[in-house]
Enzyme design. Structure first.
Site, short mmCIF file in Angstrom:
data_model
loop_
_atom_site.label_atom_id
_atom_site.label_comp_id
_atom_site.label_asym_id
_atom_site.label_seq_id
_atom_site.Cartn_x
_atom_site.Cartn_y
_atom_site.Cartn_z
N ARG A 1 -10.68 3.11 5.60
CA ARG A 1 -9.22 2.98 5.50
C ARG A 1 -8.75 3.34 4.10
O ARG A 1 -7.66 3.88 3.93
CB ARG A 1 -8.80 1.55 5.88
N ARG B 1 0.88 -1.18 0.00
CA ARG B 1 0.00 0.00 0.00
C ARG B 1 0.90 1.22 0.00
O ARG B 1 2.10 1.11 0.32
CB ARG B 1 -0.88 0.01 1.26
N ARG C 1 -12.70 -9.39 1.06
CA ARG C 1 -12.34 -9.41 2.48
C ARG C 1 -13.59 -9.55 3.36
O ARG C 1 -13.56 -10.24 4.37
CB ARG C 1 -11.53 -8.15 2.84
N ASP D 1 -14.85 -2.39 19.78
CA ASP D 1 -15.92 -1.44 19.49
C ASP D 1 -15.32 -0.05 19.73
O ASP D 1 -14.90 0.63 18.80
CB ASP D 1 -17.11 -1.73 20.43
P1 ADP Z 1 -6.60 -4.54 10.44
O1 ADP Z 1 -5.13 -4.40 10.76
O2 ADP Z 1 -7.30 -5.47 11.38
O3 ADP Z 1 -6.87 -4.89 9.01
P2 ADP Z 1 -6.68 -1.65 10.86
O4 ADP Z 1 -5.91 -1.53 12.14
O5 ADP Z 1 -5.98 -1.25 9.60
O6 ADP Z 1 -7.30 -3.12 10.69
O7 ADP Z 1 -8.01 -0.81 11.05
C1 ADP Z 1 -8.91 -0.60 9.96
C2 ADP Z 1 -9.45 0.82 10.03
O8 ADP Z 1 -10.33 0.92 11.15
C3 ADP Z 1 -8.38 1.87 10.21
O9 ADP Z 1 -8.69 3.00 9.40
C4 ADP Z 1 -8.46 2.22 11.70
O10 ADP Z 1 -8.08 3.55 11.94
C5 ADP Z 1 -9.92 1.99 12.01
N1 ADP Z 1 -10.22 1.54 13.39
C6 ADP Z 1 -9.53 0.63 14.13
N2 ADP Z 1 -10.14 0.43 15.32
C7 ADP Z 1 -11.25 1.21 15.33
C8 ADP Z 1 -12.30 1.45 16.29
N3 ADP Z 1 -12.34 0.84 17.46
N4 ADP Z 1 -13.26 2.32 15.94
C9 ADP Z 1 -13.25 2.95 14.74
N5 ADP Z 1 -12.29 2.77 13.81
C10 ADP Z 1 -11.30 1.91 14.09
P1 5GP Z 2 -3.34 -7.25 4.93
O1 5GP Z 2 -3.27 -7.55 3.45
O2 5GP Z 2 -4.59 -6.46 5.29
O3 5GP Z 2 -2.08 -6.65 5.45
O4 5GP Z 2 -3.50 -8.66 5.68
C1 5GP Z 2 -4.51 -9.55 5.30
C2 5GP Z 2 -4.60 -10.69 6.26
O5 5GP Z 2 -3.39 -11.45 6.22
C3 5GP Z 2 -4.78 -10.30 7.73
O6 5GP Z 2 -5.80 -11.13 8.28
C4 5GP Z 2 -3.47 -10.62 8.39
O7 5GP Z 2 -3.64 -11.02 9.72
C5 5GP Z 2 -3.02 -11.79 7.52
N1 5GP Z 2 -1.56 -11.98 7.59
C6 5GP Z 2 -0.59 -11.04 7.62
N2 5GP Z 2 0.62 -11.60 7.71
C7 5GP Z 2 0.41 -12.94 7.77
C8 5GP Z 2 1.28 -14.06 7.90
O8 5GP Z 2 2.49 -13.98 8.00
N3 5GP Z 2 0.69 -15.29 7.93
C9 5GP Z 2 -0.65 -15.46 7.82
N4 5GP Z 2 -1.12 -16.70 7.89
N5 5GP Z 2 -1.50 -14.43 7.71
C10 5GP Z 2 -0.97 -13.18 7.67
#
Ligand code: ADP
Ligand code: 5GP
Length: 314
Positions: A195, A102, A206, A230
């Site tokens: 996001r 990204r 997803r 939450d």
């Molecule tokens: P993940 O790593 O699980 O894919 P992220 O940490 O990237 O998710 O979070 C996804 C989006 O949701 C981000 O833009 C983040 O700022 C937002 N976010 C995370 N936790 C909360 C929350 N409790 N309430 C509202 N927005 C949140």
């Molecule tokens: P993202 O593309 O949003 O970074 O990650 C997508 C998913 O891949 C998320 O559920 C994250 O937890 C999972 N993921 C990230 N790294 C790993 C890894 O090393 N192993 C596995 N099994 N899943 C991963």
């Protein structure tokens, strides 16, 4: 059997201790595993003879933390908060992935971005603790990624999907497993959209995968802890409570020390202890005792928990 550059001592549990003479403190003790659980498993898997090396280190690592949950639930946000507040206590296991970076993501920091054929070869070479196909791309945790964090004295955090968590659970890595749930599917969708890092098609993929992940996360018996994200601050507090971090928590991680051995020495085994005696005329009374009674871990990672005592026998 001492030789010029190495001492080798046969231990219990199918391993041989190899001491390198005249080496750096972080490279002096190795274990050659000839019949350990890992070697037996690999032998069966590969259908051939297998031995494995594991570096010996002092100090015990704290259990790594596996965090899973559907995409967009806030795993990355919670992990970033934790590492920002406690930089010397936690370290992130940088995964490998075949997906494209990204715009703000840096290679080697957020992921090791790689090609599918390269990653597949490394998986076949046994370099990965776990791997899985997630949302159409290959993701995986290399053994080295976890060891780099643990060697720095920090507690390792893995952000991986449920399939990866299942593999870690079945591996020799003793970890703590946390699953993060969204308050609702609608809120998850809003977060993914807000996001703004995925195309509409990727968001749909997803979200489709999220329901199955949440079901598996809640019912698979893998996760000992479930958090609901939450309100972010409340969820973060629950995470810290789970990890036993309160205001009295030490600010530094575990200390990791090398093992400095004399350049010229003889090594003798006495039950669980190895006596290492300097051989120089002036220093022959100096002895180091390696205590192997509490060693743990081993291939495919490090062998930890070596005790060390310095004795002057004069
Ligand atoms: P993940 O790593 O699980 O894919 P992220 O940490 O990237 O998710 O979070 C996804 C989006 O949701 C981000 O833009 C983040 O700022 C937002 N976010 C995370 N936790 C909360 C929350 N409790 N309430 C509202 N927005 C949140
Ligand atoms: P993202 O593309 O949003 O970074 O990650 C997508 C998913 O891949 C998320 O559920 C994250 O937890 C999972 N993921 C990230 N790294 C790993 C890894 O090393 N192993 C596995 N099994 N899943 C991963």
């Amino acid at each position: 059997m001492p030789c010029k550059a190495y001492s080798a001592i046969v231990l219990k549990q199918g391993r041989i201790l190899v001491i390198k003479k005249d080496s750096a403190s972080d490279d002096s003790i190795w274990f050659l595993e000839v019949d350990s659980p890992f070697v037996r498993e690999q032998r069966k898997l590969l259908g051939t003879e297998v031995v494995a090396w594991s570096k010996g280190v002092r100090g015990n690592a704290e259990k790594p933390i596996v965090i899973s949950g559907p995409s967009g639930v806030g795993k990355g946000t919670l992990i970033t908060m934790l590492m920002k507040e406690f930089p010397s206590m936690f370290g992130f296991s940088v995964s490998h992935t075949t997906r494209s970076p990204r715009c703000m993501e840096k290679n080697g920091v957020h992921y090791h971005f790689t090609e599918k054929n390269v990653m597949e070869k490394e998986i076949n070479d046994g370099k990965f603790l776990e791997f899985a196909s997630v949302h159409g791309n290959l993701y995986g945790t290399s053994i080295e990624s976890v060891e780099v964090v643990t060697d720095s004295g920090k507690r390792c955090i893995l952000d991986i999907d449920v399939q990866g968590a299942r593999s870690v659970k079945a591996s020799s890595l003793d970890a703590m497993f946390i699953f993060v749930c969204p308050p609702s599917m609608k809120e998850l969708e809003d977060r993914l959209r807000a996001r703004g890092t995925e195309t509409e098609e990727q968001i749909q993929k997803r979200l489709r995968n999220a329901e199955a992940e949440i079901r598996a996360g809640k019912s698979s018996g893998i996760f000992g802890h479930i958090l609901y994200n939450d309100n972010l601050e409340e969820c973060y507090k629950s995470l810290k409570d789970l990890l036993g971090i309160n205001d009295d928590a030490p600010v530094n991680g575990l200390e990791v020390e090398g093992i400095n051995l004399p350049k010229e020495h003889t090594a003798t085994k006495m039950e669980d202890k190895i006596l290492i005696q300097e051989t120089g005329e002036a220093t022959k009374n100096n002895m180091i005792v390696l205590d192997l009674s509490s060693i743990n871990g081993g291939a495919p990672g490090r062998t930890r928990g070596i005790g060390l005592d310095t004795v002057n026998s004069s």
